[in-house]
Write a protein that holds these residues in place. Structure first.
Motif: not given
Ligand code: ARG
Length: 590
Positions: A458-485
């Motif tokens: 769980x600790x690894x999977x929920x981390x925002x860093x490394x090869x994880x789902x949250x890291x991928x989502x975080x990246x997408x969200x980051x792009x979304x925020x640049x695009x909306x600005x």
């Protein structure tokens, strides 16, 4: 659209031919020395033998042709000892290729021209037994396989194949008959209509089964009763059948809710009970055609083959007491599937410990003509989900972990992380946590090759860093925020054109994106969602490096800025397409 490697190979083939060699030597591959080049070709080494020439000479001849080309695919092409061709892609060619991807349906992926009828058999929960983590893998992997097959343009049916006809039903009936013997379902002389309302709720049901299951292990007479009840149910006792319908109705409703929470949707909610009616004729035919014979009282079909390395025992069709088995039901299911969907391909996503069972079923179905010889049958057996101790995943107390508990634990964990990061509105925070938690669990599973066991961490999977789902989502969200600005500042998304890459990080990102088509095709051919995970991890890393090296919104050169926006917009769209194929979505913010 052609895959980037194919376009490059074509340019090479052309050059080999023009230089006086054969086209077949012009095969490109991704470089295994990214520090030196982006693509490479080893064709000159093979051509050397056929043309009795030094490989280096051939490589130089080909490089010369390509260097002089009018519309260069390469920005740099080098012949290096002993005869390799090292290439870097032309920036103009690369940005054109991406602009085309951005404008084409499915980013240029070509759907199959001959759509197949495919059934994906996954999920496989047993009705009235609680869903546990073992069912999680089948749901996660199967859902992704289904989506990938469908994305390629096939007709795909996802079938849950419920375990709804076994001893668990007899156990529940028996336990109920002890608790409430006065119920009309137990009165054999009753001929009227049974009540519409079930005599139990889902939470009672969830308690009844484990109680009954525990008791039968200690109480032989009770077990006999349950076996008898199962037999009576299967042989049409009215009251039991009415109870069975109640159990089904309540459980299926609950299962649907659980699977919805996992973003898993089945087209067919069929089960073992649906195909019992095919069994008598099927068995009679197998006997008539001489495939089934009696052995120690049981009815079996030989399925061993001469080339077998290890023994494949005969496929058992009926037990000596005449009862059907798991195998029998799976064979009958194939009969039904053939008549309903005439499948070209069936994929079973089941625990790999069931491999022998499916080998027997597949062989028996082909041998006895239940299926035509050319139907493709795949057993995608997955490994065990282990805890950090390397043993099958359990609760802290050592019990079987229920799926609902597991998911709510992770939701909670994710919510904590998100609200620790920044202040969030409770409701939005909970919704976001759910999306991120699901990505954590699914990506954690899918990023491993399905056949392998993996550690559920769980600790690894929920981390925002490394090869994880949250890291991928975080990246997408980051792009979304640049695009909306960008859009808030008045920017328009119409007519964006991707830049001829400036710094190396921009080129690296562009190169990574081009692989989309081939990655999806490979994931489909090999039934390998982990290849999509590897791709999106590469893309996310490349994007984040690019993002750190370049100022996007503050870029003063307007054309360049719009090129950046075009690039990150395509990055976002490709990442989102890929996670949809994996079976999860990104939130707007996190
Ligand atoms: N219900 C089975 C189990 O829990 C899985 C069913 C898999 N599919 C099939 N067609 N046999 O083991």
């Amino acid at each position: 659209m052609k895959k980037i490697l194919d376009v490059i190979s074509e340019a090479l083939e052309e050059a080999f031919e023009q230089a006086g060699y054969e086209r077949k030597y012009g095969k490109a591959a991704l470089s295994n020395r990214p520090d030196l080049c982006e693509f490479q070709c080893n064709g000159a080494l093979a051509a050397a033998k056929a043309f009795h020439k030094a490989p280096m000479q051939i490589a130089e001849d080909v490089a010369a042709v390509l260097t002089g080309a009018d519309t260069p695919v390469f920005e740099e092409i080098q012949a290096v000892k002993p005869g390799f061709l090292n290439m870097k892609l032309s920036k103009a060619f690369l940005s054109d290729y991406l602009d085309r991807m951005a404008s084409e349906f499915k980013f240029g992926l070509s759907e199959t021209t001959t759509p197949l009828s495919i059934i994906v058999d996954y999920g496989g929960p047993n009705v009235a037994k609680p869903l546990h983590v073992g069912h999680l893998r089948s749901a996660i992997i199967g859902e992704s396989i289904k989506r990938i097959c469908r994305y390629m343009g096939n007709h795909v049916i996802g079938d849950i194949h419920l375990g709804d006809w076994g001893l668990q039903m007899g156990l529940i009936i028996t336990e109920l008959s002890h608790r409430q013997p006065e119920l009309v379902y137990f009165d054999e002389s009753f001929t009227g209509d049974y009540p519409k309302e079930a005599p139990f709720t889902i939470s009672e049901l969830e308690e009844i089964y484990p109680t009954a299951s525990a008791r039968q292990k200690e109480d032989e007479a009770y077990r006999e009763e349950a076996l008898k009840a199962t037999f009576d149910l299967q042989n049409g006792r009215r009251g039991y059948h009415a109870l069975w319908e109640h159990i089904m109705q309540i459980s299926v409703e609950d299962l649907k809710k659980n699977y919805r929470n996992l973003n898993v949707y089945f087209d067919w909610w069929k089960g073992e009970s649906d195909v019992q009616k095919y069994i008598p004729d099927m068995v009679a035919e197998m006997k008539k055609d001489g495939f089934a014979y009696e052995s120690d009282g049981a009815l079996v079909v030989d399925v061993s083959e001469e080339s077998d390395q290890k023994e494949v025992p005969p496929c058992m069709i009926l037990k000596s007491d005449g009862a059907a088995l798991y195998t029998t039901t799976d064979l009958a299911t194939l009969k039904e599937r053939r008549s309903l969907a005439d499948p070209d391909h069936i994929i079973y996503v089941v625990d790999k410990r069931q491999e022998m069972h499916f080998l027997q079923v597949f062989r028996c179905a082909k041998k006895t003509g239940i299926l035509k010889e050319d139907v493709k049958l795949d057993f995608l057996g997955f490994g065990t989900m282990n805890g950090k101790d390397g043993k099958p995943f359990k609760t802290r107390e050592g019990g079987v972990m229920r799926l609902e508990t597991l998911l709510s634990d992770i939701n909670e964990e994710m919510y904590k992380k998100i609200s620790d990061n920044h202040a969030v509105d409770e409701e939005e925070g909970r919704e976001t946590a759910k999306l991120v938690a699901l990505a954590a669990v699914k990506y954690g599973d899918l990023s491993n090759q399905a056949t392998k066991d993996y550690v559920f961490d769980i600790d690894k999977f929920t981390s925002f860093e490394g090869n994880t789902g949250p890291y991928i989502l975080y990246t997408i969200v980051r792009i979304k925020s640049v695009l909306s600005r960008f859009s808030e500042e008045g920017g328009s998304f119409a007519g964006l054109e991707i830049n001829e890459a400036g710094d190396p990080t921009e080129k690296e990102l562009e190169l990574a994106l081009t692989k989309f088509i081939s990655v999806i095709e490979t994931a489909y051919e090999e039934l390998a969602p982990h290849k999509i995970c590897a791709y999106i991890y590469e893309v996310a890393n490349a994007f984040n490096r690019f993002y750190h090296e370049n100022k996007i919104l503050t870029e003063e050169d307007e054309k360049k800025k719009r090129g950046y926006i075009g690039l990150i917009k395509l990055t976002k769209e490709l990442l989102e397409e890929c996670i949809a194929l994996l079976g999860f979505d990104a939130p707007e913010r996190m």
